[in-house]
Write a protein that holds these residues in place. Sequence first.
Motif, PDB file in Angstrom:
ATOM      1  N   THR A   1       0.866  -1.331   0.282  1.00  0.00           N
ATOM      2  CA  THR A   1       0.161   0.027   0.429  1.00  0.00           C
ATOM      3  C   THR A   1       0.583   1.260  -0.109  1.00  0.00           C
ATOM      4  O   THR A   1       0.746   2.427  -0.759  1.00  0.00           O
ATOM      5  CB  THR A   1      -0.926  -0.156   0.911  1.00  0.00           C
ATOM      6  N   LEU A   2       1.823   1.529   0.718  1.00  0.00           N
ATOM      7  CA  LEU A   2       2.594   2.022   0.986  1.00  0.00           C
ATOM      8  C   LEU A   2       3.519   2.575  -0.307  1.00  0.00           C
ATOM      9  O   LEU A   2       3.527   3.599  -0.618  1.00  0.00           O
ATOM     10  CB  LEU A   2       3.753   2.269   1.970  1.00  0.00           C
ATOM     11  N   GLU A   3       3.893   1.742  -0.856  1.00  0.00           N
ATOM     12  CA  GLU A   3       4.364   1.510  -2.138  1.00  0.00           C
ATOM     13  C   GLU A   3       3.721   2.844  -3.572  1.00  0.00           C
ATOM     14  O   GLU A   3       3.931   3.165  -4.573  1.00  0.00           O
ATOM     15  CB  GLU A   3       4.864   0.185  -2.671  1.00  0.00           C
ATOM     16  N   ARG A   4       2.280   2.054  -3.108  1.00  0.00           N
ATOM     17  CA  ARG A   4       1.247   2.075  -4.636  1.00  0.00           C
ATOM     18  C   ARG A   4       1.314   3.803  -4.132  1.00  0.00           C
ATOM     19  O   ARG A   4       1.651   4.378  -5.448  1.00  0.00           O
ATOM     20  CB  ARG A   4       0.367   1.195  -4.140  1.00  0.00           C
ATOM     21  N   LYS A   5       1.366   4.428  -2.572  1.00  0.00           N
ATOM     22  CA  LYS A   5       1.048   5.414  -2.701  1.00  0.00           C
ATOM     23  C   LYS A   5       2.438   6.168  -3.168  1.00  0.00           C
ATOM     24  O   LYS A   5       1.932   7.479  -2.621  1.00  0.00           O
ATOM     25  CB  LYS A   5       0.558   5.511  -1.647  1.00  0.00           C
ATOM     26  N   GLY A   6       3.203   5.979  -2.830  1.00  0.00           N
ATOM     27  CA  GLY A   6       4.295   6.449  -3.125  1.00  0.00           C
ATOM     28  C   GLY A   6       5.332   7.061  -2.223  1.00  0.00           C
ATOM     29  O   GLY A   6       5.983   8.456  -1.585  1.00  0.00           O
ATOM     30  N   LYS A   7       4.438   6.641  -0.576  1.00  0.00           N
ATOM     31  CA  LYS A   7       5.112   7.094   0.750  1.00  0.00           C
ATOM     32  C   LYS A   7       6.187   6.368   0.996  1.00  0.00           C
ATOM     33  O   LYS A   7       6.087   5.572   1.534  1.00  0.00           O
ATOM     34  CB  LYS A   7       4.186   6.339   1.776  1.00  0.00           C
TER      35      LYS A   7
ATOM     36  N   ALA B   1      10.906   3.652   6.336  1.00  0.00           N
ATOM     37  CA  ALA B   1      11.023   3.221   8.567  1.00  0.00           C
ATOM     38  C   ALA B   1      10.569   1.639   8.479  1.00  0.00           C
ATOM     39  O   ALA B   1      10.961   1.449   9.616  1.00  0.00           O
ATOM     40  CB  ALA B   1       9.776   4.453   8.977  1.00  0.00           C
ATOM     41  N   LEU B   2       9.487   0.999   7.954  1.00  0.00           N
ATOM     42  CA  LEU B   2       8.384  -0.034   7.933  1.00  0.00           C
ATOM     43  C   LEU B   2      10.002  -1.081   7.461  1.00  0.00           C
ATOM     44  O   LEU B   2      10.156  -2.003   7.774  1.00  0.00           O
ATOM     45  CB  LEU B   2       8.110   0.008   7.040  1.00  0.00           C
ATOM     46  N   ARG B   3      10.101  -0.486   6.601  1.00  0.00           N
ATOM     47  CA  ARG B   3      11.239  -2.099   6.482  1.00  0.00           C
ATOM     48  C   ARG B   3      12.634  -2.267   6.652  1.00  0.00           C
ATOM     49  O   ARG B   3      13.593  -2.964   7.152  1.00  0.00           O
ATOM     50  CB  ARG B   3      11.392  -1.992   4.815  1.00  0.00           C
TER      51      ARG B   3
END
Length: 299
Positions: A78-84, A90-92
């Motif tokens: 989701t974060l990847e799709r939204k470009g965040k 931070a998550l990875r």
Amino acid sequence: MTRRVTKAIFPVAGMGTRFLPATKSVPKEIMTLVDRPLIQYAIDEARAAGIEDFIFVTSKGKSALEDYFDTSPELEATLERKGKDDLLGALRATNMESGAISYMRQNEALGLGHAVWCARKLLGDEPFAVILPDDVIAADTPCLEQMVDAHEGTGGSMVAAMEVPEAATSSYGILDLAEGDPDARARKVRGMVEKPAPGTAPSRLAVIGRYILTPAVMRHLDEKKAGAGGEIQLTDAIAREIDGPEGVHSFRFEGQRFDCGSKAGFLQATVAFGLQRPDLRDELRGFLHDVIAMEEAAE
Ligand code: G1P
């Protein structure tokens, strides 16, 4: 030659009663300093020091801690799709390699020495680290990394140390140092006592929750002797190595330690880490300034 330290034990079985009611359903180690749980600070420090195997000694009610170390592919997607990208990074950064973490259950709360002993079968014949996540240390070079470097020179067992007020000595393991260079960071220990009664401490130099221990310490824990407070104390097992072949060293680390096992320490750490963050610093500073000014005006 001193063996490289690649395994660390994290005793996280405590019930965290000092933080009730928060800890009714949330393990203490998941409580956050700014935006990272306490345990993440400990893990990051261990990684910086070259630790590859992370052993958690847990207890009932700690499943949220185990879940925290799962990867979150859906969230990442989701974060990847939204470009965040910032959040994704931070998550990875919290992802652990499969098989790097082991969980060992401490079935009875018999003390810190007993918690460490619970991990014995996961260790080889090599020195290992112990990190108490309640002790959070802010330092340019992470504390355990400083210790691993120093340990290459000293061998044996090593405990992190700092001076505490006289009135606080009964809350710590307290060290008695052998003669030597007073300015040296690593000093030979000639005695150590767990939570000495008020007025009986041999010094104000306290053990802080970072240890590098030899397999001999684990063998002493096998005897399961109870010490201060009726608990099996890690301090007592380490003390038995003082006259051993490589002895015990204290290590006066560079950095600021926060006792996140206490509410005051946790709040102080929150403020200190908040002030270090470029995205929060100015607003937090302004707020603290105003609050203090208002408090003073009201007095
Ligand atoms: C433990 C150790 C003690 C050490 C302290 C550091 O005590 O038993 O020797 O000084 O951690 O934080 P606890 O805080 O678990 O009572």
